[in-house]
Scaffold this motif. Structure first.
Motif, PDB file in Angstrom:
ATOM      1  N   LEU A 268       1.270   4.841 -11.106  1.00  0.00           N
ATOM      2  CA  LEU A 268       0.283   3.828 -11.449  1.00  0.00           C
ATOM      3  C   LEU A 268       0.599   2.571 -10.643  1.00  0.00           C
ATOM      4  O   LEU A 268       1.746   2.154 -10.572  1.00  0.00           O
ATOM      5  N   SER A 269      -0.418   1.995 -10.013  1.00  0.00           N
ATOM      6  CA  SER A 269      -0.211   0.795  -9.205  1.00  0.00           C
ATOM      7  C   SER A 269      -1.070  -0.339  -9.732  1.00  0.00           C
ATOM      8  O   SER A 269      -2.240  -0.149 -10.045  1.00  0.00           O
TER       9      SER A 269
ATOM     10  N   THR B 264      -5.464  -0.453  -2.454  1.00  0.00           N
ATOM     11  CA  THR B 264      -5.187   0.915  -2.910  1.00  0.00           C
ATOM     12  C   THR B 264      -4.713   0.957  -4.354  1.00  0.00           C
ATOM     13  O   THR B 264      -4.383   2.022  -4.860  1.00  0.00           O
ATOM     14  N   ALA B 265      -4.667  -0.184  -5.015  1.00  0.00           N
ATOM     15  CA  ALA B 265      -4.153  -0.225  -6.390  1.00  0.00           C
ATOM     16  C   ALA B 265      -5.105   0.467  -7.354  1.00  0.00           C
ATOM     17  O   ALA B 265      -6.317   0.506  -7.159  1.00  0.00           O
ATOM     18  N   ASP B 266      -4.518   1.004  -8.451  1.00  0.00           N
ATOM     19  CA  ASP B 266      -5.319   1.611  -9.513  1.00  0.00           C
ATOM     20  C   ASP B 266      -5.892   0.555 -10.442  1.00  0.00           C
ATOM     21  O   ASP B 266      -6.929   0.763 -11.066  1.00  0.00           O
ATOM     22  N   VAL B 267      -5.179  -0.571 -10.565  1.00  0.00           N
ATOM     23  CA  VAL B 267      -5.593  -1.672 -11.443  1.00  0.00           C
ATOM     24  C   VAL B 267      -5.475  -2.975 -10.666  1.00  0.00           C
ATOM     25  O   VAL B 267      -4.517  -3.160  -9.915  1.00  0.00           O
TER      26      VAL B 267
ATOM     27  N   SER C   2       0.806  -1.227   0.000  1.00  0.00           N
ATOM     28  CA  SER C   2       0.000   0.000   0.000  1.00  0.00           C
ATOM     29  C   SER C   2       0.836   1.272   0.000  1.00  0.00           C
ATOM     30  O   SER C   2       0.542   2.207  -0.751  1.00  0.00           O
ATOM     31  N   PRO C   3       1.904   1.382   0.843  1.00  0.00           N
ATOM     32  CA  PRO C   3       2.686   2.630   0.829  1.00  0.00           C
ATOM     33  C   PRO C   3       3.286   2.939  -0.542  1.00  0.00           C
ATOM     34  O   PRO C   3       3.194   4.061  -1.028  1.00  0.00           O
ATOM     35  N   VAL C   4       3.905   1.927  -1.179  1.00  0.00           N
ATOM     36  CA  VAL C   4       4.530   2.187  -2.474  1.00  0.00           C
ATOM     37  C   VAL C   4       3.481   2.389  -3.557  1.00  0.00           C
ATOM     38  O   VAL C   4       3.692   3.154  -4.510  1.00  0.00           O
ATOM     39  N   PHE C   5       2.323   1.755  -3.432  1.00  0.00           N
ATOM     40  CA  PHE C   5       1.235   1.982  -4.382  1.00  0.00           C
ATOM     41  C   PHE C   5       0.817   3.448  -4.373  1.00  0.00           C
ATOM     42  O   PHE C   5       0.492   4.024  -5.414  1.00  0.00           O
TER      43      PHE C   5
END
Length: 791
Positions: A701-702, A715-718, A693-696
């Motif tokens: 774009l995560s 928390t990812a975008d995809v 989650s922190p690096v996302f």
């Protein structure tokens, strides 16, 4: 005083004298319902609604006690499981709201609901008549929210696919009715017009010719006053809202021509063009209807997902007896029997039997997936060849299927910046068009007054920027539908814009570049305090509380009785627990300031290492192809892994990654991505979504690999529902294709408008040709976007 109700604009019944003071003036009301709503709007300080609304409000109906009881039933927890999802202490519901007609309605609804302290967010979509609401359910019941909307004249209820389908059917039927009237009357008017053009009435008295003009006026009037009325209504509403919309030039053309022809008929002077107006309206409606059908096709995939659920389920009681019940009545913990060929009715865990399951509706992968005891299965998927029993663990809005639907609604509800820009450009284009049409009319009036009017109409219609407004939204909708069908879930609207700009891709190792299915390869004892069997049993107890992929390697060693207490999970480090004698931990090598080794996990007793564990985890078969493909496209590929062993280095060399970093804590990954971003890189992070989650949050774009039913918390975008690395390449392909199609759509629409404008201004384009050109440009843009559905 006006005889119309100020709120709903309907006639005030004789003898009813209610008024409401709005902005200092007493305004008439037609009923108690409208009076109550208007008073609520005034009391809440929202009278700006009346300034900016573009369509009249619906007539307010008084609720009878039975309706109030029905609304209260939405507070029943068993019923709410069908349409409310929960994330921590925030509840979320998607409501269908009747009566939304324009942006002012959305503004009014949001203002009204945000006055309720428990509500945290409201997103109103005026095109779908839906509102997404996030609130604290324990503070305010759903029925109060619905009643609050009723106070300002909007009827709301939880979104249901069947209801939405019926609403779309009503819209389609309305198009057909208007098209039918326009088509029928156009044929009749054209019959008289052609007869007059070809001299079939020559020799008749002038009074007969005037008679046929009156007949044409009568036949054309239903076309203009019924079929074409939505264009005029939308144009007037746009002007009230101080906006220039696409219907304004069209309305000026239709009703201007109708007015001029009517004047010529009544005064018996000049020419009439009723046949042109009728054909003009018919072609416009036909174009709008085809556009509606094309949009419907672009969104039908998500709409059809809900229909995959079965109507019934076969439950088993304590004695093993079967009972067939409605699938909607399933409860958590129910035991359900599913035979070969049947559709799974809710998310659950297999407790008896084994089978293969078709999960193509989620992942796009048509090969069946093997399922055994303790495997998760999902609602809407199809049981292939085995007989299984499952324990229901997710129902209603918490099922994976409903989360996919909800997240796609959210992604499409958010407007990308590019769409907002083109909408503004289109408005300015309309303004410039009106000025240019005025100059054209003045210029031609000096040269050829007889044709000036019709040339101006051709300019108004031919250059209407409808295609420009459709260029981007239709492409994005088709792209999102295609990706969802392939098991690629887009959660944020910026994804398709960001993907083509990427310069760097970072991967997590475990479960991303590797299979994530570990098996224990070796155990190296560092002390003789406990036997290997005892250490494995203690380590397995700790790992049974973990979701990390390594934990599955200890499943076979977990004892039936667990004695450890005070379990704590420390992200990036490991897990600790204790009994009456010692403190135990399993995690990364070098924990508690101990000496680091190349082991993938170390077991500690009282913070002292006593055993090292080594695991085998195979690289995914398509990882090398993906890395090679990305590098050929000019992207650099990197690995950021928390594994401190030499496995990360070996994999990096095998895949020929541009760089790698091992032993990373979550904050280390975040710092690395932030550093790249500060250097001007556009970074995508691909991980398992559990501890990333922190690096996302730091990456542009995560992308999360298979997070199952917890996708709404990620928390990812995809989200890649099939955990297939090849999906990343498909995602890039679709995004680049989408960008190309958007550019093509913009070029087509601007080329059409730029070329037709001088031709129309020079009088080389007849009004009927202008209609065909405008409709054709819109249909071409939509058809071009529909190509994305075939990827």
């Amino acid at each position: 005083m006006s005889n119309n109700c100020f709120h709903c604009l309907e006639s005030v019944p004789s003898g009813f004298n209610a008024t409401v003071v709005i902005d200092g003036s007493a305004q008439p009301m037609c009923c108690i319902g409208c009076q109550t709503v208007a008073e609520t709007i005034v009391a809440q300080g929202m009278t700006d609604y009346y300034k900016f609304r573009t369509v009249r409000a619906g007539k307010v109906e008084q609720l009878v006690p039975e309706q109030l009881v029905f609304i209260s039933s939405y507070d029943n927890p068993d019923i709410q499981d069908e349409f409310i999802s929960q994330t921590n202490d925030i509840s979320e519901v998607l409501l269908t709201v009747e009566g939304i007609t324009c942006a002012a309605c959305a503004w009014l609804i949001e203002r009204q609901l945000l006055n309720i302290p428990a509500i945290k967010r409201v997103d109103v979509n005026t095109s779908t008549n839906r509102a997404m609401i996030q609130w604290h359910k324990d503070q305010t019941p759903l029925s109060d929210i619905i009643k609050s909307l009723l106070e300002i004249g909007y009827k709301a209820y939880p979104f249901q696919v069947d209801v939405e389908a019926s609403q779309k059917q009503l819209v389609a039927k309305a198009y057909i009715r208007r098209l039918g009237v326009a088509g029928l009357m156009t044929m009749q008017v054209m019959m008289f017009a052609f007869a007059m053009y070809f001299g079939m009435f020559s020799g008749m008295e002038e009074s007969f010719e005037q008679y046929f003009r009156w007949i044409s006026l009568i036949l054309a009037s239903p076309v203009i006053l019924y079929s074409a009325m939505p264009f005029l209504t939308n144009a007037i509403n746009g002007l009230k809202a101080k906006q220039l919309n696409m219907d304004l030039p069209v309305s000026l053309a239709i009703f201007g021509a109708y007015g001029a022809s009517s004047y010529a008929t009544v005064m018996a002077v000049g020419e009439v063009y009723f046949e042109s107006i009728c054909m003009f309206t018919f072609l416009l409606l036909l174009g709008k209807y085809l556009e509606f059908r094309a949009r419907l096709k672009a969104s039908e995939f998500t709409a059809n997902l809900q229909k995959l659920l079965p109507l019934t389920a076969r439950t088993l009681d304590e004695n093993g007896h079967e009972h067939i019940i409605a699938a909607k009545k399933l409860k958590l913990g129910d035991r359900v029997l599913i035979k070969a060929g049947e559709t799974i009715p809710a998310d659950g865990v297999i407790c008896t039997g084994s089978t293969t399951v078709d999960e193509a509706m989620m992942t796009g992968e048509h090969l069946p997936v093997n399922k055994y005891i303790d495997h998760q299965v999902f609602a809407g998927t199809v049981n292939h060849d085995g007989v299984i029993e499952i324990l229901i663990n997710k129902i209603g809005q918490n099922t994976l299927l409903n989360q996919i639907i909800k997240l796609q609604h959210s992604a499409l509800a958010t407007r990308p910046k590019l769409v907002e820009i083109t909408d503004k450009v289109a408005q300015w284009f309309v303004a410039c068009l009106l000025v240019f049409a005025s100059l054209t009319a003045i210029g031609w009036y000096q040269v050829d007054p007889e044709h000036a009017f019709w040339i101006t109409i051709a300019v108004l219609v031919a250059t209407c920027p409808c295609a420009l407004s459709l260029a981007i939204p239709t492409a994005l909708t088709c792209a999102v539908a295609t990706l969802t069908r392939k098991g690629i879930l887009i959660k944020q609207s910026h994804v398709l814009e960001t993907l083509p700009q990427l310069t760097r891709v970072a991967f997590d190792k475990t479960g991303t570049l590797t299979q994530g299915r570990f098996s224990l390869d070796a155990v190296d004892l560092l002390a003789n305090s406990l036997s290997k069997k005892q250490i494995l049993a203690l380590a397995a107890q700790l790992e049974s509380y973990s979701e990390h992929p390594i934990a599955t390697a200890f499943n076979e060693f977990t004892p039936a009785q667990r004695d450890l207490t005070n379990i704590k999970i420390l992200p990036g480090c490991g897990i600790t627990g204790e009994d009456n004698n010692h403190n135990y931990a399993i995690g990364k090598s070098g924990w508690f300031n101990s000496k680091k080794s190349n082991a993938q996990a170390t077991f500690y007793i009282d913070q002292q290492p006593v055993a090292n564990f080594y695991f085998v985890d195979e690289v995914k078969s398509n990882a090398a192809n993906l890395i090679t493909s990305l590098q050929q496209q000019g992207l650099t590929c990197h690995m950021l892994t928390g594994d401190a062993s030499n496995a990360g280095q070996q994999i990096a060399k095998k895949l020929k990654l541009d760089s790698f970093k091992v032993g990373c804590l979550p904050e280390d990954k975040q710092s690395e991505v932030k550093l790249w971003s500060s250097q001007g890189e556009i970074v995508a992070m691909v991980g398992d979504g559990v501890n990333d989650s922190p690096v996302f949050n730091s990456a542009h774009l995560s992308i999360a690999m298979e997070t199952g039913a917890d996708i709404s918390k990620n928390t990812a975008d995809v989200v890649l529902l099939n955990s297939d690395l090849a999906a990343i390449e498909h995602l890039l392909t679709v995004s680049k294709k989408t960008r190309r199609i958007i550019k093509q759509n913009l070029a087509l629409s601007l080329l059409y408008n730029g070329s037709i404008l001088p031709l129309a201004a020079l009088g080389l384009v007849a009004p009927w040709m202008a209609v065909i050109g405008m409709s054709a440009s819109s249909i071409i843009v939509i058809s071009n976007s529909l190509r994305l559905l075939k990827l």
